[in-house]
Design an enzyme around this catalytic site. Structure first.
Site, PDB file in Angstrom:
ATOM      1  N   GLN A 162       2.059   7.133  -6.980  1.00 32.58           N
ATOM      2  CA  GLN A 162       0.859   7.828  -6.521  1.00 32.58           C
ATOM      3  C   GLN A 162       1.134   9.330  -6.511  1.00 32.58           C
ATOM      4  O   GLN A 162       1.992   9.813  -5.774  1.00 32.58           O
ATOM      5  CB  GLN A 162       0.442   7.368  -5.120  1.00 32.58           C
ATOM      6  N   GLY A 165      -0.361  -2.753   4.194  1.00 33.38           N
ATOM      7  CA  GLY A 165       0.468  -1.613   4.545  1.00 33.38           C
ATOM      8  C   GLY A 165       1.366  -1.895   5.728  1.00 33.38           C
ATOM      9  O   GLY A 165       2.496  -2.359   5.592  1.00 33.38           O
ATOM     10  N   TYR A 177      -7.235  15.551   0.691  1.00 35.46           N
ATOM     11  CA  TYR A 177      -6.234  16.349  -0.016  1.00 35.46           C
ATOM     12  C   TYR A 177      -6.915  17.172  -1.116  1.00 35.46           C
ATOM     13  O   TYR A 177      -8.138  17.210  -1.207  1.00 35.46           O
ATOM     14  CB  TYR A 177      -5.130  15.434  -0.552  1.00 35.46           C
ATOM     15  N   SER A 214       0.831  -1.209   0.000  1.00 35.11           N
ATOM     16  CA  SER A 214       0.000   0.000   0.000  1.00 35.11           C
ATOM     17  C   SER A 214       0.866   1.261   0.000  1.00 35.11           C
ATOM     18  O   SER A 214       1.988   1.257   0.504  1.00 35.11           O
ATOM     19  CB  SER A 214      -0.880  -0.007   1.249  1.00 35.11           C
TER      20      SER A 214
END
Length: 769
Positions: free
Chosen positions: A486, A708, A567, A408
């Site tokens: 990302q 993750g 965000y 992740s």
């Protein structure tokens, strides 16, 4: 001590029994509004684990009840002409009337005073030291003191009716039957000789289409006998005050008031699909008894009862809610193949997993495995026969991912001036050698003012591009993993300290100007962002395009646009952060305008053969946040803009969010998006084992599974799992091959030995012989 129970159901009765046994001098009275023989419903059901608890709590009552059990070890799922039997469940059924009669007998033996056909209230017992409010779902005591107990009652959407039959059953059975009005479900189990419980459930639309609400009891019983004629096999249905209901999910903020304590259904309910109502009630009694015996005052006892019991109740209620939600959204799963449908049902509440079923029902899991492989082939993916779902390959555009396990995206805050350094090379390099099919970078920012913290990575300078190219080259050289960049912009959550110095807290100095969809600070003390203008939008879109071009130069296999966690792009999607009154605010279509502009611009310069993903927050975990229907719409619009994968996360939009954490807690959101859009999805969120990943994939809840935190501390997790499941081992540095071969030998053998030991250790603990 003087103790009064208002209510003579399992909670009040069992508490009276336990307390009288250990406090023989106490006066304990139980008042029940009904006659001793009156009871609704037919049978109750307990698991082996629950029976163990009863045996430890009071052996004489346990032995009395055990002799009346109908015990079974199997569970049947009958759907569209196929029946799947899953052994190893360990359940028993008992008549509710018989259970109460046995508890009455045990209570009288101990000297508990029983009064029937008697309505009382706490005010009538000023001398009582303790009053048990065990007066059921519609508790008058709770409602009279509603301001104190603060109940939350969620009346769920499906309709159900409690019936019986003379048809014998040798397993707990789910019958699914598609009829003219929709899909009907019968939850069935035997509770005594030639008697079985039939709880029949339908969704609200089916209930209305069939006109069940307009029928008399005799009419709908006859109608349901027609629906389940084949399953009833010549037997009829029996009614007993059998009215259609909607299940009330009840939680109370406070469980006690002065010397009054709520118990059983008055305090909390859990859906019948996991057989938990009577279990909750009797375990409440056990916990209250333990608290009274361990403390000196009633006040201390009630505080201890709450603190010791609440977590377990809430855990079981959460499992029950997940289970009942599955039935509420049955139409989401109905198009599945019969075997995948059955597997989805078995694993709906997260307690049962791939490994658990493989141990108990290997033939069933083998069918699930074959069905998964068939589905992979039909979807155009390569297939490895006999390999568990987590290690099956997956394809997005021209990118082949060797397995379904993903590292992740996790921010590390270790960059300088946005440049990933030696630490990042080691960090991502170890993941490349971990056996993961796909490795994500942390959120990498498209401009300096788009960083979350001064330690965040970027891709807007030549130095950053060179550093990332080095990492990508290493990942490609040292393993089979693919790597995804990302891309994001922090928006109003920028100019904050690194995580270990105060997550989301504004920088004391050295900050920068912030922008967002609307002028709303993250914290009241955070810097105020300005609302983006059209010029700002053009500039940020250009930054995304420039970063994407650099990503092409770096050789990334895939790119993801971050539209989650509050965000910049996410701030347009959520109504909590977008209060604009122009064409970029209001409806979901308007709120999507700018994020779609960015996604289209990125897709236009990203190579056509390489896939693109979008990360979204499927809920804000806050009232007034984004609706799930809007999330589904957003996913479809992103797909139309060229997105190939929806990366489903949740929350982090505002500091006021109150997420409901738990194992795999975000998976249901990914499952819903996948079911309603038919788009590939990736799930994240407290997924810690490859067993969980296999379960998620085999049940059709996601296409890729991201791990993750487990990977941060155990990079051999995937390699070890591959060895355990006999999956193909990834390509590694030749110098590491001896260790890999040893892992294959040892892990596979250890896993087989563990499974054999578990099989031998599973006795039929409670069956009467």
């Amino acid at each position: 001590m003087d103790i009064v129970s208002i209510g003579g159901g399992p909670a009040g009765l069992y508490a009276a029994i336990l307390l009288k046994r250990d406090l023989p001098q106490a006066r304990i009275r139980v008042f029940e509004r009904n006659a001793p023989a009156d009871t609704f419903g037919f049978g109750v059901v307990f698991s082996d684990q629950t029976l163990d608890i009863f045996a430890q709590a009071d052996l004489p009552s346990y032995e009395m009840i055990r002799r009346e059990f109908s015990y079974w070890d199997d569970l049947d799922i009958a759907v569209r002409g196929r029946t799947f039997r899953v052994p190893g469940n360990g359940f028993c059924g008992c008549s509710r009337r018989t259970l109460l009669q046995l508890l009455y007998r045990r209570a009288e033996e101990l000297g508990v005073e029983l009064a029937f056909r008697t309505e009382v209230s706490p005010e009538e017992f000023p001398e009582a030291d303790l009053v048990l409010a065990a007066d059921g779902i519609n508790s008058a005591i709770r409602e009279k003191n509603v301001a104190h107990f603060q109940p939350a009652i969620d009346l769920r959407s499906n309709r159900f009716v409690w019936l019986g039959s003379t048809r014998a059953l040798d397993a707990f059975t789910f019958f699914f039957r598609e009829h003219e009005g929709g899909v009907f479900v019968a939850h069935c189990y035997q509770y005594e000789r030639e008697r079985s419980t039939w709880v029949i459930e339908v969704d609200e639309e089916t209930f209305a289409r069939c006109g069940l609400g307009d029928m008399t009891e005799a009419e709908y019983v006859a109608y349901l006998e027609g629906v389940f004629a084949e399953e009833l096999d010549g037997h009829g249905l029996i009614a007993n005050r059998s009215i259609w209901r909607r299940f009330p999910a009840i939680q109370c903020k406070n469980w006690s008031k002065d010397n009054i304590v709520l118990m059983g259904d008055a305090k909390s309910t859990a859906h019948y699909s996991i057989g938990s109502g009577t279990k909750l009630a009797m375990e409440d009694a056990i916990a209250l008894h333990a608290a009274v015996m361990a403390t000196d005052t009633i006040g201390d006892a009630l505080a201890k009862y709450d603190s010791d019991r609440r977590d377990e109740v809430e855990r079981l209620q959460h499992a029950a809610e997940v289970s009942l939600t599955w039935f509420e959204h049955l139409n989401r799963y109905w198009p599945m193949s019969e075997i995948r449908f059955a597997f989805s049902l078995m694993t709906r509440s997260k307690a049962i997993t791939w490994d658990n079923l493989a141990l108990r029902a290997p033939d069933f899991v083998a069918q699930v495995q074959k069905d998964f492989e068939t589905d992979c082939t039909a979807s155009g993916h390569a297939t490895r026969p006999g390999v568990v779902p987590a290690f099956q390959p997956f394809r997005l555009r021209d990118m082949d991912i060797p397995n379904r396990l993903v590292v992740s995206p996790m921010s590390t805050y270790r960059a300088r001036d946005g440049v990933p350094g030696e630490w990042h090379l080691v960090h991502y390099g170890q993941f490349a050698a971990s056996g993961a099919g796909l490795v994500y970078t942390e959120m990498t920012d498209v401009c300096a003012d788009g960083r979350i913290t001064p330690g965040c990575t970027g891709l807007y300078t030549d130095a950053q591009e060179a550093a990332w190219r080095r990492i990508v080259d290493f990942v490609h050289a040292e393993g089979d993993s693919r790597i995804c960049l990302q891309l994001g912009h922090a928006g109003r959550k920028g100019a904050t300290r690194v995580m270990w110095e105060g997550m989301d807290q504004p920088l004391a100095e050295g900050g920068w100007d912030l922008i967002s969809a609307s002028p709303l600070p993250y914290h009241p003390h955070s810097a105020m962002p300005r609302a983006m203008t059209r010029d700002d939008m053009d500039a940020i879109t250009a930054d995304y395009v420039a970063a994407t071009r650099r990503a092409v130069n770096c050789g990334f296999d895939m790119i993801e646009v971050h539209c989650a966690h509050g965000y910049l792009l996410a701030s347009f999607l959520s109504p909590l952060t977008n209060i604009r009154d122009d064409e970029y605010g209001g409806s979901i279509e308007n709120r999507m305008r700018y994020p779609l502009e960015v996604v289209r611009a990125v897709r236009a310069v990203w190579p056509a053969e390489r896939p693109m993903a979008v990360r979204i927050s499927a809920t804000d975990w806050q009232e007034g946040g984004i609706a799930m229907d809007d999330v589904v719409t957003a996913a479809r619009l992103f797909a139309q803009a060229g997105c190939d994968l929806i990366d489903v996360s949740t929350g982090q939009t505002t500091p006021d969010a109150r997420p409901v954490f738990g194992r795999m807690f975000q998976v249901p959101f990914a499952e819903q998006i996948r079911a309603e859009t038919r788009l590939p999805v990736m799930c994240v969120g407290n997924i810690s084992t490859i067993d969980q990943a296999n379960t998620i994939l085999a049940a059709g809840r996601a296409d890729l599974v991201a791990l993750g935190r487990p990977m941060l501390v155990d990079t051999a997790l995937i390699l070890r799992a591959a060895a355990r499941y006999g999956a193909p081992m990834p390509r590694l540095c030749p110098g590491n091959l001896p260790g890999l071969h040893a892992l294959e030998r040892n892990e596979g053998r250890n896993f087989a030995e563990e499974q054999a030991l578990r099989i031998r250790a599973r006795p039929r603990r409670h069956a009467v012989t």
